[in-house]
Design a protein around this motif. Structure first.
Motif, short mmCIF file in Angstrom:
data_model
loop_
_atom_site.label_atom_id
_atom_site.label_comp_id
_atom_site.label_asym_id
_atom_site.label_seq_id
_atom_site.Cartn_x
_atom_site.Cartn_y
_atom_site.Cartn_z
N TRP A 184 43.17 51.16 35.75
CA TRP A 184 42.84 50.29 34.62
C TRP A 184 42.44 51.13 33.42
CZ3 TRP A 184 39.20 45.58 35.89
CH2 TRP A 184 39.28 44.62 34.88
N THR A 185 41.62 52.16 33.65
CA THR A 185 41.17 53.03 32.57
C THR A 185 42.31 53.88 32.04
OG1 THR A 185 38.96 53.10 33.58
CG2 THR A 185 39.45 54.75 31.92
N ALA A 186 43.16 54.38 32.93
CA ALA A 186 44.32 55.17 32.49
C ALA A 186 45.26 54.33 31.63
CB ALA A 186 45.05 55.73 33.71
N LEU A 187 45.45 53.08 32.00
CA LEU A 187 46.27 52.19 31.17
C LEU A 187 45.63 52.01 29.79
CD1 LEU A 187 47.23 49.42 33.76
CD2 LEU A 187 48.75 51.18 32.83
N ALA A 188 44.31 51.77 29.79
CA ALA A 188 43.60 51.58 28.52
C ALA A 188 43.71 52.81 27.63
CB ALA A 188 42.13 51.24 28.80
N GLU A 189 43.65 53.99 28.25
CA GLU A 189 43.77 55.24 27.50
C GLU A 189 45.10 55.29 26.75
OE1 GLU A 189 43.20 60.03 28.29
OE2 GLU A 189 43.89 58.74 29.92
N ASN A 190 46.11 54.66 27.30
CA ASN A 190 47.44 54.64 26.70
C ASN A 190 47.72 53.39 25.89
OD1 ASN A 190 49.19 57.08 27.76
ND2 ASN A 190 47.80 56.50 29.40
N GLY A 191 46.66 52.65 25.57
CA GLY A 191 46.81 51.47 24.72
C GLY A 191 47.41 50.27 25.43
N ILE A 192 47.33 50.26 26.75
CA ILE A 192 47.90 49.17 27.55
C ILE A 192 46.77 48.29 28.07
CG2 ILE A 192 49.27 48.59 29.59
CD1 ILE A 192 50.61 51.36 29.29
N GLY A 193 46.87 47.00 27.83
CA GLY A 193 45.85 46.05 28.29
C GLY A 193 46.14 45.59 29.70
N ALA A 194 45.08 45.18 30.40
CA ALA A 194 45.24 44.71 31.78
C ALA A 194 44.04 43.88 32.18
CB ALA A 194 45.40 45.89 32.74
N SER A 195 44.17 43.17 33.28
CA SER A 195 43.04 42.49 33.92
C SER A 195 43.28 42.55 35.42
CB SER A 195 42.91 41.04 33.45
OG SER A 195 44.00 40.25 33.92
N LEU A 196 42.25 42.25 36.19
CA LEU A 196 42.37 42.29 37.64
C LEU A 196 42.21 40.89 38.20
CD1 LEU A 196 42.78 44.41 39.90
CD2 LEU A 196 40.30 44.44 40.18
N GLN A 197 43.20 40.45 38.98
CA GLN A 197 43.22 39.09 39.52
C GLN A 197 43.23 39.14 41.05
OE1 GLN A 197 42.87 36.65 37.28
NE2 GLN A 197 42.91 38.27 35.73
N HIS A 198 42.79 38.04 41.65
CA HIS A 198 42.70 37.98 43.11
C HIS A 198 43.18 36.62 43.60
CE1 HIS A 198 39.70 40.98 41.78
NE2 HIS A 198 40.08 41.64 42.86
N TYR A 199 44.48 36.52 43.84
CA TYR A 199 45.04 35.27 44.39
C TYR A 199 45.41 35.44 45.87
CZ TYR A 199 45.10 33.45 39.67
OH TYR A 199 44.72 33.01 38.42
N ASN A 200 45.07 36.58 46.41
CA ASN A 200 45.22 36.81 47.83
C ASN A 200 44.01 36.21 48.56
OD1 ASN A 200 44.32 39.25 46.12
ND2 ASN A 200 43.16 39.50 47.99
N PRO A 201 44.12 35.75 49.78
CA PRO A 201 45.30 35.82 50.64
C PRO A 201 46.26 34.65 50.49
CG PRO A 201 43.46 34.94 51.89
CD PRO A 201 42.93 35.24 50.50
N LEU A 202 46.00 33.78 49.51
CA LEU A 202 46.82 32.58 49.34
C LEU A 202 48.31 32.91 49.20
CD1 LEU A 202 46.66 29.46 48.90
CD2 LEU A 202 46.48 29.94 46.45
N ILE A 203 48.60 34.03 48.56
CA ILE A 203 50.00 34.36 48.26
C ILE A 203 50.56 35.47 49.14
CG2 ILE A 203 49.75 33.62 45.86
CD1 ILE A 203 49.52 36.61 45.10
N ASP A 204 49.77 35.93 50.10
CA ASP A 204 50.15 37.13 50.87
C ASP A 204 51.54 37.03 51.50
OD1 ASP A 204 47.63 37.90 50.16
OD2 ASP A 204 47.02 38.50 52.17
N ASP A 205 51.78 35.97 52.25
CA ASP A 205 53.04 35.86 52.99
C ASP A 205 54.23 35.81 52.04
OD1 ASP A 205 51.64 35.88 55.35
OD2 ASP A 205 51.70 33.70 55.64
N ALA A 206 54.10 35.04 50.97
CA ALA A 206 55.21 34.91 50.02
C ALA A 206 55.48 36.22 49.29
CB ALA A 206 54.91 33.80 49.02
#
Length: 200
Positions: free
Chosen positions: A136-158
């Motif tokens: 996340w920090t390395a992306l930010a260093e390069n001007g790239i935005g991000a966020s962290l999401q957690h939809y697992n385990p709901l989507i694990d199998d798919a």
């Protein structure tokens, strides 16, 4: 004391207004993610962190899978409309990183070092958290935005089926990333006295 790291860490924010207006190529971003994770520490140097970096239609597929899964459990149409709008902001980005844990390595270590067996799953989570923070920090260093999401385990199998992932790779989080189309909101902090203690 001066800290370039702390100055850089202030750039690492949850960016929800993402776009696909990046100058970096998928190969460059993939290389950045790989090198960052390889240099991130894990207990016993177990290297339990796995990452899948998706772009274009493959990245979009992640958020289509999330939408399909949530539609089955969010029965209120108005609530689902808000959820779908939120997912659209992730889908609007340049790509998505799937963070996973190699459970085969965890189980091997549990057998190899029985005295520490109860700790290896937790240590793998700690390693994963460190890798996520670093990427996340390395992306930010390069001007790239991000966020962290957690939809697992709901989507694990798919997710495993869609991208033919090894069964022992356990999905732990999803990180949409892209160009920063709007800045993050104000970040607040608890009082230092609630968080820290100096003992001399």
């Amino acid at each position: 004391m001066n800290s370039k790291f702390n100055n850089l860490s202030t750039k690492r924010r949850s960016i929800y207004a993402l776009g696909d207006n990046l100058s970096q190529t998928p190969e460059e971003i993939f290389s950045l993610v790989k090198e960052t994770i390889k240099n991130s520490p894990t207990a016993f140097n177990s290297q339990t962190v796995r990452a899948v970096v998706l772009f274009g239609a493959k990245s979009d597929k992640v958020w289509d899978i999330v939408a399909d899964a949530l539609q089955k459990i969010v029965k209120d149409p108005d609530a689902f409309a808000k959820t779908k709008a939120k997912l659209a902001t992730f889908k609007a980005g340049y790509g998505t990183i799937l963070f996973l844990t190699d459970t085969a390595t965890v189980h091997h270590l549990e057998k190899e070092y029985p005295s520490y067996a109860d700790n290896f799953a937790n240590w793998a989570e700690q390693g994963l958290g460190g890798a996520q923070q670093a990427v996340w920090t390395a992306l930010a260093e390069n001007g790239i935005g991000a966020s962290l999401q957690h939809y697992n385990p709901l989507i694990d199998d798919a997710i495993h089926q869609a991208f033919d992932l090894p069964e022992e790779w356990q999905l732990r989080a999803e990180m949409p990333f892209g160009s920063i189309e709007a800045p993050a909101g104000e970040k607040t902090h608890l009082d230092d006295n609630q968080l820290f203690k100096l003992i001399k």
